[in-house]
Design a protein around this motif. Sequence first.
Motif, PDB file in Angstrom:
ATOM      1  N   GLY A   1       0.815  -1.208   0.000  1.00 22.50           N
ATOM      2  CA  GLY A   1       0.000   0.000   0.000  1.00 22.50           C
ATOM      3  C   GLY A   1       0.844   1.252   0.000  1.00 22.50           C
ATOM      4  N   GLY A   2       0.178   2.395   0.108  1.00 21.55           N
ATOM      5  CA  GLY A   2       0.853   3.684   0.038  1.00 21.55           C
ATOM      6  C   GLY A   2       0.804   4.427   1.362  1.00 21.55           C
ATOM      7  N   ALA A   3       0.614   5.743   1.281  1.00 20.68           N
ATOM      8  CA  ALA A   3       0.673   6.591   2.472  1.00 20.68           C
ATOM      9  C   ALA A   3      -0.411   6.222   3.488  1.00 20.68           C
ATOM     10  N   GLY A   4      -1.608   5.926   3.008  1.00 19.69           N
ATOM     11  CA  GLY A   4      -2.685   5.571   3.923  1.00 19.69           C
ATOM     12  C   GLY A   4      -2.394   4.281   4.669  1.00 19.69           C
ATOM     13  N   THR A   5      -1.814   3.310   3.951  1.00 19.06           N
ATOM     14  CA  THR A   5      -1.462   2.036   4.590  1.00 19.06           C
ATOM     15  C   THR A   5      -0.362   2.239   5.620  1.00 19.06           C
ATOM     16  N   LEU A   6       0.622   3.076   5.293  1.00 23.76           N
ATOM     17  CA  LEU A   6       1.677   3.394   6.260  1.00 23.76           C
ATOM     18  C   LEU A   6       1.083   4.053   7.502  1.00 23.76           C
ATOM     19  N   ASP A   7       0.147   4.963   7.293  1.00 17.62           N
ATOM     20  CA  ASP A   7      -0.513   5.643   8.420  1.00 17.62           C
ATOM     21  C   ASP A   7      -1.173   4.621   9.330  1.00 17.62           C
ATOM     22  N   GLU A   8      -1.876   3.661   8.726  1.00 17.47           N
ATOM     23  CA  GLU A   8      -2.580   2.648   9.510  1.00 17.47           C
ATOM     24  C   GLU A   8      -1.600   1.725  10.231  1.00 17.47           C
ATOM     25  N   LEU A   9      -0.512   1.362   9.560  1.00 18.23           N
ATOM     26  CA  LEU A   9       0.511   0.528  10.186  1.00 18.23           C
ATOM     27  C   LEU A   9       1.111   1.214  11.415  1.00 18.23           C
ATOM     28  N   PHE A  10       1.529   2.474  11.253  1.00 15.79           N
ATOM     29  CA  PHE A  10       2.146   3.186  12.367  1.00 15.79           C
ATOM     30  C   PHE A  10       1.144   3.504  13.468  1.00 15.79           C
ATOM     31  N   GLU A  11      -0.106   3.709  13.110  1.00 14.86           N
ATOM     32  CA  GLU A  11      -1.147   3.907  14.122  1.00 14.86           C
ATOM     33  C   GLU A  11      -1.253   2.680  15.021  1.00 14.86           C
ATOM     34  N   ALA A  12      -1.320   1.491  14.392  1.00 13.86           N
ATOM     35  CA  ALA A  12      -1.444   0.258  15.167  1.00 13.86           C
ATOM     36  C   ALA A  12      -0.220   0.047  16.053  1.00 13.86           C
ATOM     37  N   ILE A  13       0.968   0.245  15.482  1.00 13.15           N
ATOM     38  CA  ILE A  13       2.198   0.026  16.249  1.00 13.15           C
ATOM     39  C   ILE A  13       2.291   1.004  17.418  1.00 13.15           C
ATOM     40  N   THR A  14       1.961   2.266  17.165  1.00 18.96           N
ATOM     41  CA  THR A  14       2.047   3.282  18.219  1.00 18.96           C
ATOM     42  C   THR A  14       1.070   2.992  19.352  1.00 18.96           C
ATOM     43  N   LEU A  15      -0.139   2.565  19.018  1.00 12.12           N
ATOM     44  CA  LEU A  15      -1.129   2.242  20.043  1.00 12.12           C
ATOM     45  C   LEU A  15      -0.677   1.062  20.902  1.00 12.12           C
ATOM     46  N   ILE A  16      -0.042   0.069  20.266  1.00 17.20           N
ATOM     47  CA  ILE A  16       0.488  -1.070  21.026  1.00 17.20           C
ATOM     48  C   ILE A  16       1.674  -0.625  21.877  1.00 17.20           C
TER      49      ILE A  16
END
Length: 265
Positions: free
Chosen positions: A164-179
């Motif tokens: 994916g692109g920027a949106g997928t990166l945003d979602e990936l980092f969101e999940a990692i940051t929340l964990i």
Amino acid sequence: MADPTLERERPHTTGSSATAPPQRVDEIFLEGPRSRFDELITLFRVLLDFLRGFRVLHFVGPCVTVFGSARIKEGHPSYELARKMGAAIAQLGFTVMTGGGPGIMEAANRGAKDVNGRSVGCNIELEFEQQPNAFLDRCVKLHYFFVRKTLLVKYSYAFVVMQGGAGTLDELFEAITLIQTGKIKNFPVVVMGTEYWRDLLKMFEKMAGEGMINRSDLELIFATDSVEEAIAHIREKAITPFGLKLVVRQNLPWLGERALSTHSG
């Protein structure tokens, strides 16, 4: 005495929170301070977005959310991989959740339906009208991106990140940051497509080497190209630790609630 402050002159065409079309509410909300009335209207619109999501998704069961590009077409290797992954997730007993659009999202939802599994989406209203894909048992259409991201996380016990692109990166980092910050449990994050994500995985190593993240944070991401390995990791890190089991929640028809049908894979 009022404090002097700089303020941007606003064009008259910006619009009001009360009258803005759904696809522009995020844009207007993020423009900065507005009138007290407009900010109040925004609060109510955000509340309605969340309420809509809660009503639609309350009975979908434990989910695995699949993130990925809307631009990838059927026949692309990543589309086919996401479809296989969606089927495997459904056979594991989870509901497959995506952003509800085309591309990788469609593929994962389609994979779930291939094996008669449960498939849901959180779609977003955009200027170019992203339409829900045809493989959803339940879909909620949202106005605010941050509401959508919250719902994609709220109901999930694992996250699968495809090409994916920027949106997928945003979602990936969101999940990692929340964990990482303890806002959600240590749910597994599976990154699929090691060649595509190679430089990003190296960047994580660099961040750990520079002390920007803890070395242990690298364990939050499991990178693989194998559906079997991904499923084994989700089973080990999501089902066993959290004691997931099938339960039936009582829906209230007088509130307009509908349970999601459970299919056998």
